[in-house]
Scaffold this motif. Sequence first.
Motif, PDB file in Angstrom:
ATOM      1  N   GLU A 163       0.896  -1.084   0.165  1.00 48.12           N
ATOM      2  CA  GLU A 163       0.117  -0.203   0.067  1.00 48.12           C
ATOM      3  C   GLU A 163       0.784   1.446  -0.074  1.00 48.12           C
ATOM      4  N   PRO A 164       0.280   2.316  -0.555  1.00 52.08           N
ATOM      5  CA  PRO A 164       1.019   3.439  -0.559  1.00 52.08           C
ATOM      6  C   PRO A 164       1.387   3.931   1.157  1.00 52.08           C
ATOM      7  N   TRP A 165       2.500   4.457   1.366  1.00 57.52           N
ATOM      8  CA  TRP A 165       3.175   4.837   2.741  1.00 57.52           C
ATOM      9  C   TRP A 165       3.668   6.211   2.729  1.00 57.52           C
ATOM     10  N   GLY A 166       3.222   6.909   3.562  1.00 60.96           N
ATOM     11  CA  GLY A 166       4.044   8.299   3.995  1.00 60.96           C
ATOM     12  C   GLY A 166       4.073   9.024   2.755  1.00 60.96           C
ATOM     13  N   TRP A 167       3.064   9.130   1.909  1.00 59.24           N
ATOM     14  CA  TRP A 167       2.590   9.928   0.829  1.00 59.24           C
ATOM     15  C   TRP A 167       2.045  11.312   1.268  1.00 59.24           C
ATOM     16  N   ASN A 168       1.499  11.388   2.449  1.00 60.53           N
ATOM     17  CA  ASN A 168       1.011  12.763   3.065  1.00 60.53           C
ATOM     18  C   ASN A 168       1.117  12.826   4.260  1.00 60.53           C
ATOM     19  N   ASN A 195      -0.137  14.690   6.619  1.00 59.48           N
ATOM     20  CA  ASN A 195      -1.456  15.034   7.158  1.00 59.48           C
ATOM     21  C   ASN A 195      -2.302  13.904   7.421  1.00 59.48           C
ATOM     22  N   VAL A 196      -2.163  12.736   6.695  1.00 62.37           N
ATOM     23  CA  VAL A 196      -3.091  11.783   6.790  1.00 62.37           C
ATOM     24  C   VAL A 196      -2.665  10.535   8.154  1.00 62.37           C
ATOM     25  N   PRO A 197      -3.376  10.471   8.796  1.00 63.36           N
ATOM     26  CA  PRO A 197      -2.879   9.422  10.092  1.00 63.36           C
ATOM     27  C   PRO A 197      -2.532   8.322   9.627  1.00 63.36           C
ATOM     28  N   TRP A 198      -1.455   7.734  10.252  1.00 57.93           N
ATOM     29  CA  TRP A 198      -0.732   6.257   9.945  1.00 57.93           C
ATOM     30  C   TRP A 198      -2.148   5.236   9.959  1.00 57.93           C
ATOM     31  N   ALA A 199      -3.188   5.430  10.910  1.00 55.52           N
ATOM     32  CA  ALA A 199      -4.049   4.474  10.952  1.00 55.52           C
ATOM     33  C   ALA A 199      -4.803   4.276   9.674  1.00 55.52           C
ATOM     34  N   ASP A 200      -5.061   5.622   9.154  1.00 54.31           N
ATOM     35  CA  ASP A 200      -5.837   5.843   7.914  1.00 54.31           C
ATOM     36  C   ASP A 200      -5.086   4.958   6.711  1.00 54.31           C
ATOM     37  N   GLN A 201      -3.751   5.392   6.665  1.00 54.70           N
ATOM     38  CA  GLN A 201      -2.855   4.622   5.621  1.00 54.70           C
ATOM     39  C   GLN A 201      -2.885   3.099   5.732  1.00 54.70           C
ATOM     40  N   ALA A 202      -2.747   2.746   6.789  1.00 53.67           N
ATOM     41  CA  ALA A 202      -2.849   1.336   7.303  1.00 53.67           C
ATOM     42  C   ALA A 202      -4.028   0.413   7.251  1.00 53.67           C
ATOM     43  N   PRO A 227      -5.901  -0.782   4.972  1.00 50.61           N
ATOM     44  CA  PRO A 227      -6.169  -2.240   4.271  1.00 50.61           C
ATOM     45  C   PRO A 227      -5.393  -3.236   5.110  1.00 50.61           C
ATOM     46  N   PHE A 228      -4.238  -2.998   5.718  1.00 55.97           N
ATOM     47  CA  PHE A 228      -3.444  -4.192   6.131  1.00 55.97           C
ATOM     48  C   PHE A 228      -4.312  -4.609   7.355  1.00 55.97           C
ATOM     49  N   ALA A 229      -4.762  -3.831   8.159  1.00 55.14           N
ATOM     50  CA  ALA A 229      -5.663  -3.782   9.313  1.00 55.14           C
ATOM     51  C   ALA A 229      -6.808  -4.457   9.356  1.00 55.14           C
ATOM     52  N   THR A 230      -7.237  -4.452   8.227  1.00 56.92           N
ATOM     53  CA  THR A 230      -8.547  -5.149   7.741  1.00 56.92           C
ATOM     54  C   THR A 230      -8.404  -6.476   7.661  1.00 56.92           C
ATOM     55  N   ILE A 231      -7.319  -6.818   6.862  1.00 53.39           N
ATOM     56  CA  ILE A 231      -6.883  -8.167   6.527  1.00 53.39           C
ATOM     57  C   ILE A 231      -6.683  -8.958   7.897  1.00 53.39           C
ATOM     58  N   LEU A 232      -5.992  -8.217   8.829  1.00 49.88           N
ATOM     59  CA  LEU A 232      -5.716  -8.826   9.716  1.00 49.88           C
ATOM     60  C   LEU A 232      -6.868  -8.747  10.979  1.00 49.88           C
ATOM     61  N   LEU A 244       2.795  -0.444  14.133  1.00 48.18           N
ATOM     62  CA  LEU A 244       1.503  -0.843  14.164  1.00 48.18           C
ATOM     63  C   LEU A 244       1.559  -2.383  13.548  1.00 48.18           C
ATOM     64  N   PHE A 245       2.278  -2.879  13.047  1.00 43.85           N
ATOM     65  CA  PHE A 245       2.469  -4.320  12.832  1.00 43.85           C
ATOM     66  C   PHE A 245       3.408  -5.083  13.291  1.00 43.85           C
ATOM     67  N   PRO A 246       3.571  -5.118  14.398  1.00 40.02           N
ATOM     68  CA  PRO A 246       4.930  -5.851  15.225  1.00 40.02           C
ATOM     69  C   PRO A 246       5.016  -7.342  14.799  1.00 40.02           C
ATOM     70  N   SER A 247       3.822  -8.160  14.533  1.00 36.58           N
ATOM     71  CA  SER A 247       4.018  -9.425  14.130  1.00 36.58           C
ATOM     72  C   SER A 247       4.070  -9.618  12.475  1.00 36.58           C
ATOM     73  N   GLN A 248       4.261  -8.530  11.727  1.00 39.18           N
ATOM     74  CA  GLN A 248       4.339  -8.808  10.357  1.00 39.18           C
ATOM     75  C   GLN A 248       5.995  -8.482  10.008  1.00 39.18           C
ATOM     76  N   ARG A 249       6.314  -8.999   8.966  1.00 41.64           N
ATOM     77  CA  ARG A 249       7.657  -8.626   8.289  1.00 41.64           C
ATOM     78  C   ARG A 249       7.245  -7.310   7.564  1.00 41.64           C
ATOM     79  N   VAL A 250       8.125  -6.193   7.698  1.00 46.61           N
ATOM     80  CA  VAL A 250       7.887  -4.947   7.006  1.00 46.61           C
ATOM     81  C   VAL A 250       8.974  -4.704   6.026  1.00 46.61           C
TER      82      VAL A 250
END
Length: 337
Positions: free
Chosen positions: A184-189, A191-198, A200-205, A251-257
């Motif tokens: 997913e796009p990351w750090g592009w803005n 002003n957008v909270p990390w939780a909103d950028q994240a 899609p990942f959080a939904t799958i998890l 945000l995702f300590p159990s996943q490889r980043v």
Amino acid sequence: MRYGMCFDGSVVRGRGDDGRLLHFSNTRATGHVEHAEFHYRRARQMGLTLFRDTVLWDEARRGPDYAWLNRLQALSQGQIELVLNHYALPEWLDEASFWGEGAAAAMYELSYQVARRYAGAFRSYNLGAELGIWTDWIAAPNNRQWPFGNRSWWEVYRQTSAITIAIAKGLKAGDPTCRTSMSEPWGWNPNVPWADQARPFATILGQPDEVAVAHDCFTWQQGHAGLLDIVGLNIYFENDLAGMLAAARRLFPSQRVVVAETGNLLRPDCHPAALWWAKFEALGEPDLDVSWSPGLTMLTHELGERMAGNLLSEDGTIHWCRPDLVPSSRQPAPVLG
């Protein structure tokens, strides 16, 4: 740092910025289908050891294109991540199946078939390259990608996220040992909270999402922690690279980043590949995966024109080589054939 490259397989099936109809797959438009073996040979000569490629569908037989997947299996050497969905579903699926439950059920079965047949062949499977952008393009006000519908973002996300979760479940059922990723796009803005950028990942998890609930979207309840192994960040802006990685790991300590996509396509004239790579090399993380996109000269999603910033040209010219393979600080001259 481990260097990779994406053979972009994005699909545009809709309208460009100028309203003109666009309908193409970059896997086909780049000549990759005809010359994949050559492309992988040249990419490995650059010193790349990680690759991303994309499934193709046999529309006549309504199943995976096994001839294509067999070629990728032979080329993989355990280095290819296979994308199951990059902005488009098989075209035999109709609008009713997308807006209902049929598309999710079909993608579960197709993903199951692929994972079961190719167990151990690929380093990982990508459930969906940029689920958020796929949703944006279908939803209003963009309304530019099949199946259109001019519906709200959350109405569309209920469907796209359910389909993506179904892909994950199909893959894990077909090969319980397989590793799954998303990018997913990351750090592009900033002003957008990390939780909103994240999201899609959080939904799958399967992580609770109060904002989604407020919009009557409960697909995160279908997800669970075992469906996503790798969080892929698509980074095209140098807004504190170390901070971007730290935020994702928090945000995702159990996943490889990993850095699933990066490149200098926004300013290819000002930032040669070696200089852009150096920004990630400076982080000093030898185990960090960083993959360049586009590998080949792909067509843009906006107007369908050829994009700059590629590492490899169709004729085999390479535009970069891994630093430790170059005897001096000079980059090698292009090599043809």
